[in-house]
Structure formats: C-alpha cells, structure tokens
Design a protein around this motif. Sequence first.
Motif, PDB file in Angstrom:
ATOM      1  N   ASN A 188       0.817  -1.212   0.000  1.00 38.29           N
ATOM      2  CA  ASN A 188       0.000   0.000   0.000  1.00 38.29           C
ATOM      3  C   ASN A 188       0.853   1.266   0.000  1.00 38.29           C
ATOM      4  N   LEU A 189       2.019   1.221   0.622  1.00 39.91           N
ATOM      5  CA  LEU A 189       2.902   2.384   0.584  1.00 39.91           C
ATOM      6  C   LEU A 189       3.428   2.648  -0.821  1.00 39.91           C
ATOM      7  N   ALA A 190       3.534   1.607  -1.640  1.00 45.47           N
ATOM      8  CA  ALA A 190       4.093   1.750  -2.987  1.00 45.47           C
ATOM      9  C   ALA A 190       3.059   2.113  -4.033  1.00 45.47           C
ATOM     10  N   ILE A 191       1.784   2.109  -3.684  1.00 45.10           N
ATOM     11  CA  ILE A 191       0.737   2.381  -4.674  1.00 45.10           C
ATOM     12  C   ILE A 191       0.866   3.810  -5.200  1.00 45.10           C
ATOM     13  N   GLY A 192       1.093   3.945  -6.511  1.00 45.46           N
ATOM     14  CA  GLY A 192       1.139   5.257  -7.125  1.00 45.46           C
ATOM     15  C   GLY A 192       2.242   6.165  -6.632  1.00 45.46           C
ATOM     16  N   ASN A 193       3.278   5.624  -6.010  1.00 46.05           N
ATOM     17  CA  ASN A 193       4.357   6.452  -5.477  1.00 46.05           C
ATOM     18  C   ASN A 193       5.693   5.868  -5.923  1.00 46.05           C
ATOM     19  N   ASP A 194       6.284   6.448  -6.949  1.00 48.90           N
ATOM     20  CA  ASP A 194       7.537   5.920  -7.487  1.00 48.90           C
ATOM     21  C   ASP A 194       8.692   6.053  -6.504  1.00 48.90           C
ATOM     22  N   MET A 195       8.687   7.103  -5.709  1.00 46.33           N
ATOM     23  CA  MET A 195       9.767   7.268  -4.737  1.00 46.33           C
ATOM     24  C   MET A 195       9.741   6.153  -3.701  1.00 46.33           C
ATOM     25  N   ASN A 196       8.557   5.776  -3.266  1.00 43.19           N
ATOM     26  CA  ASN A 196       8.455   4.675  -2.309  1.00 43.19           C
ATOM     27  C   ASN A 196       8.839   3.344  -2.951  1.00 43.19           C
ATOM     28  N   LYS A 197       8.469   3.142  -4.220  1.00 43.48           N
ATOM     29  CA  LYS A 197       8.884   1.917  -4.917  1.00 43.48           C
ATOM     30  C   LYS A 197      10.406   1.798  -4.955  1.00 43.48           C
ATOM     31  N   PHE A 200       5.936  -7.825  -6.169  1.00 39.50           N
ATOM     32  CA  PHE A 200       6.762  -7.822  -7.376  1.00 39.50           C
ATOM     33  C   PHE A 200       6.050  -7.109  -8.528  1.00 39.50           C
ATOM     34  N   LEU A 201       4.749  -7.302  -8.612  1.00 42.79           N
ATOM     35  CA  LEU A 201       3.988  -6.599  -9.656  1.00 42.79           C
ATOM     36  C   LEU A 201       4.054  -5.094  -9.446  1.00 42.79           C
ATOM     37  N   SER A 202       3.862  -4.640  -8.215  1.00 40.76           N
ATOM     38  CA  SER A 202       3.884  -3.211  -7.929  1.00 40.76           C
ATOM     39  C   SER A 202       5.275  -2.622  -8.152  1.00 40.76           C
ATOM     40  N   LEU A 203       6.304  -3.289  -7.660  1.00 42.15           N
ATOM     41  CA  LEU A 203       7.658  -2.746  -7.758  1.00 42.15           C
ATOM     42  C   LEU A 203       8.187  -2.776  -9.185  1.00 42.15           C
ATOM     43  N   SER A 204       7.779  -3.783  -9.975  1.00 43.76           N
ATOM     44  CA  SER A 204       8.272  -3.884 -11.357  1.00 43.76           C
ATOM     45  C   SER A 204       7.652  -2.858 -12.283  1.00 43.76           C
ATOM     46  N   ALA A 205       6.650  -2.141 -11.827  1.00 44.13           N
ATOM     47  CA  ALA A 205       6.056  -1.087 -12.660  1.00 44.13           C
ATOM     48  C   ALA A 205       6.998   0.096 -12.833  1.00 44.13           C
ATOM     49  N   LEU A 206       7.973   0.248 -11.938  1.00 42.13           N
ATOM     50  CA  LEU A 206       8.954   1.322 -12.042  1.00 42.13           C
ATOM     51  C   LEU A 206      10.112   0.860 -12.918  1.00 42.13           C
ATOM     52  N   ASP A 207      10.454   1.661 -13.929  1.00 42.53           N
ATOM     53  CA  ASP A 207      11.494   1.262 -14.883  1.00 42.53           C
ATOM     54  C   ASP A 207      12.829   0.997 -14.197  1.00 42.53           C
ATOM     55  N   ALA A 208      13.155   1.791 -13.187  1.00 41.27           N
ATOM     56  CA  ALA A 208      14.440   1.621 -12.511  1.00 41.27           C
ATOM     57  C   ALA A 208      14.528   0.297 -11.764  1.00 41.27           C
ATOM     58  N   ASN A 209      13.384  -0.309 -11.441  1.00 44.17           N
ATOM     59  CA  ASN A 209      13.388  -1.572 -10.695  1.00 44.17           C
ATOM     60  C   ASN A 209      13.346  -2.807 -11.584  1.00 44.17           C
TER      61      ASN A 209
END
Length: 463
Positions: A161-170, A206-215
């Motif tokens: 939930n902390l990573a939802i819609g927040n690239d910095m948190n991801k 993994f689905l949430s974190l992989s949405a960020l290109d850097a990850n």
Amino acid sequence: MTRLTLTAAILRRKLLQALTCGGCSLSLSLSLSLSRQRKPHVATLKPVSKSDRLGQLILEEPSELGSDEMEVELAPTENQKSEQELEEFQRVVSMLHPHGNADAAGDCRREAAVEIRRMAKEDADARETLAMLGAIPPLIGMLDAELDLDSQITALYALLNLAIGNDMNKAAIVKAGAVHKMLRLIRPESPPEVHNPLSEAIVANFLSLSALDANKQIIGLSGAVPFLIKSLRQNKNCRQDALRALFNLSIVATNSQHLIESGIIDTLLTAIGDMEVTDHALATLSNLVASSAEARQRLTRANDSIPILIDVLGWTDASSCQEKSAYVLMVMAHKSHADRAAMSEAGISGALLELTLIGTPLAQKRASRILQMMRSKKGKEISESSFAVSAPMTVEGKGKAKVEEVAGEMSDEKMAVKQLVQQSLHCNMRRIARRANLPEEIMPVEHLNKVLAVSSTSKSLPF
C-alpha cells in the motif's frame, strides 16, 4: 439586606436611569455604541464624558454564546488537524520500534503494520508522510525468517500500500533490500494448486515494484523470474499478477535471457487459450520475439507454436488477441524464411485473408504486411525458376525441341496450379463473406486482389 441581593443587571439599570435625563443621553449613548459596533475602533485624542462612558459600559452586556473569536478558537483548524494526523503517524511509526519482551514487541509491530496498511490504502499524502517518517526500513525488517507468518504477510501488504502510485516509495523499498528478503521467504516445498497467502503477497509486491522502470532490471537479475513463472503455472489465485509482473520485466531487453532460460516461452504458449491471461501472455511474447533472436528460435522449436498463433487470428470476439498474435507472426515472418514456410504449411493464408477483411484496422495492417512478405518471397522464387527454364532456350536441334517440351509441360503444370489457386480463393471468399454476413456478390475476387496488392514498399514493421 434586600439592597444587597440586587442583581448586577438591575443595578446597572438603576444607575442608567439616575444618570440620564429624559432619555436623551441614553439615545445618544445607544447611537454611539451602535456606530462603534459597525466601524472599527480607532484611537483619538477627543475626551469622552463620564456619563457617555458609563452608559457605553452598561449597554455592552456579554452574549450567552460568547464572542466570535471564542468560537473560532474552539473549532479545530486545518493546521490543528494536520498536526493531529502527523502526531498519529509518528505514534504508529514509533510502534515499529518497540521495547520489551519479544512477544509484546511482535504484537506491537504487527499492530503498527496493520495501521500503516489501513492509513496508506487510499491516502496518497499518508503514503508520502509515513515513508518520510521512516516506516519502510522497519517494515522490511519484519520480513526476516524468524518472525511469524502473520507478521510477514501484514508487513508485505503494508509495503504494497505504501508503494501504490508512489515511485519514490517503490525505489526506496527496493533500495532497502526488500527484493532479496522476499525471495528468502519463498518456500519451495509448497505443493501446487494450494492457496498460499505469503506467495500471493510476494507476487503482488513484485507486480507493484516492477512497474517502475528503474526496478525492472534489478528484479530481473535477482532471481525472481523462476518464482513468478512457477506462480503463473501453479497458483491460480495470483497467476494474473505473476503474468503482469513478467510482462513488466519483458519490457527491458536485458531481462529476455533470464526469462527465456526459465522456460517462459512454453509457459506462455500453454497459457494461450485461457481468456483471463491470453492477452497478457501474447503481449509478453510480443516483447520477447521483438527483442531476442533466441526467443524467436525457441518459439519456432516449440510444439504447435505456429498453429496456436494462427488459431488466435480467428478469435473474432477478442480483437486485442488477434492484433498481438498477428504482431508475433509478423516479426517471425520478417526475420526467418523457415518461419514463413512453416506458416504457409500451417494454412495461414486463409486466416490472414479473413483478418484483412473483418479485423480491426491494426490487425488488417499487420495481416496485409505478412501477406506482402510471403508474396514477395514467392515471386522472387518464381522469377528465379523461370530464368533457369528459359536460359537453355538457345540450344539448337534436338536439345531445343526437348527444352520446348519441358517448357510446355511446366506451362501445363503452372496452369493447373493457377486453377487450383483460383478455386481455393473463391471458396475462401465465400466462406469469409458468410462469416462477415455479407452477400457474396459484393465480395468478388477482384477485391481480394486489391487487398493483397499492398501499396507500401517499406520494410519497416508496423508496430
């Protein structure tokens, strides 16, 4: 004694009556007091008489509810609310660092994780504030293997939930080492087709974190790919999340090798046919064949890969799947003559002709491109064979007659093949017209020739 019992209000009225004469002074003091209420008070040097001043003080009786300023102070302001929320966030984050015995500390941390999960679920500001207060590192610390399963699952969903819609948190979650800690929690001995809440929580992260290109590359290199492929094969509750995470990883070309070595090609082909996951399976396959020659080779060697993809071209109720399947076939036909031959043997022409007539504009464009590539290659082969036959025509005598005889036999064979092709085209056109609910007379063969004659000569692929 009766005089001492007089109320203050009665005493003020008595004093007013004694000081005023005929009510004139009272009316004057009333007008002065009302004018002062309407205008802001400005200090002047003009002296005020004792009678006017006393009358003003007597008339200024306090209201029952108090002044407006008192009411504003009693109501909580926005700043006060923000301060209260901040204090609540600080209290919850501090609960992630408990003191005391192990059991009490574990319960306190679990309760804090539950609160963070609730606060961050639908509040973007809360996600940012909690992360700034330092909630991410202790939550990742709860993923240690020695903690109980409930604490681990609760921490995983709080991080989600902390990573939802927040690239910095991801980025912060991955940087803090969450990927490797999640992989250490995986239990290989878990039987397939069994509800596994821990694995499902890990797949969701993994689905949430992989949405960020850097990850993407970090997760691809971490060893998470085999786990995601296994989840796609075995766990029905999280197969869609696993496939979408694999799609995110396939966007980066450097992850192709890890995906292919883990057997993703066969897994994706097996998934085609299940309408819940076919679209994402074809999208992932499109990324792989476009970026990796090895992926195309593996796809060619896989059992029934070409017929499976050709069959998807006929899914008139799933236009997105048709477009993606046509793209995969188009890339393979563009890159390999052997793949074009395999497509021809599998009977792709009829499916492509139908797609050029009743498919979406993108599907029509891709189907026409495949037909153009197959026709241009066939025309090249025919021109080469005709040159080989006509070259010896200058031989005199018996040799010349023999060559003319062979040429005549070849002409008869070509005429027979041409008739068979025309008959096949007529049959296909009638069948396509019936499926499109169109009268046969408005779909002549001449229209088919116009469809096959693609005006563009560019070799670039329409994406």
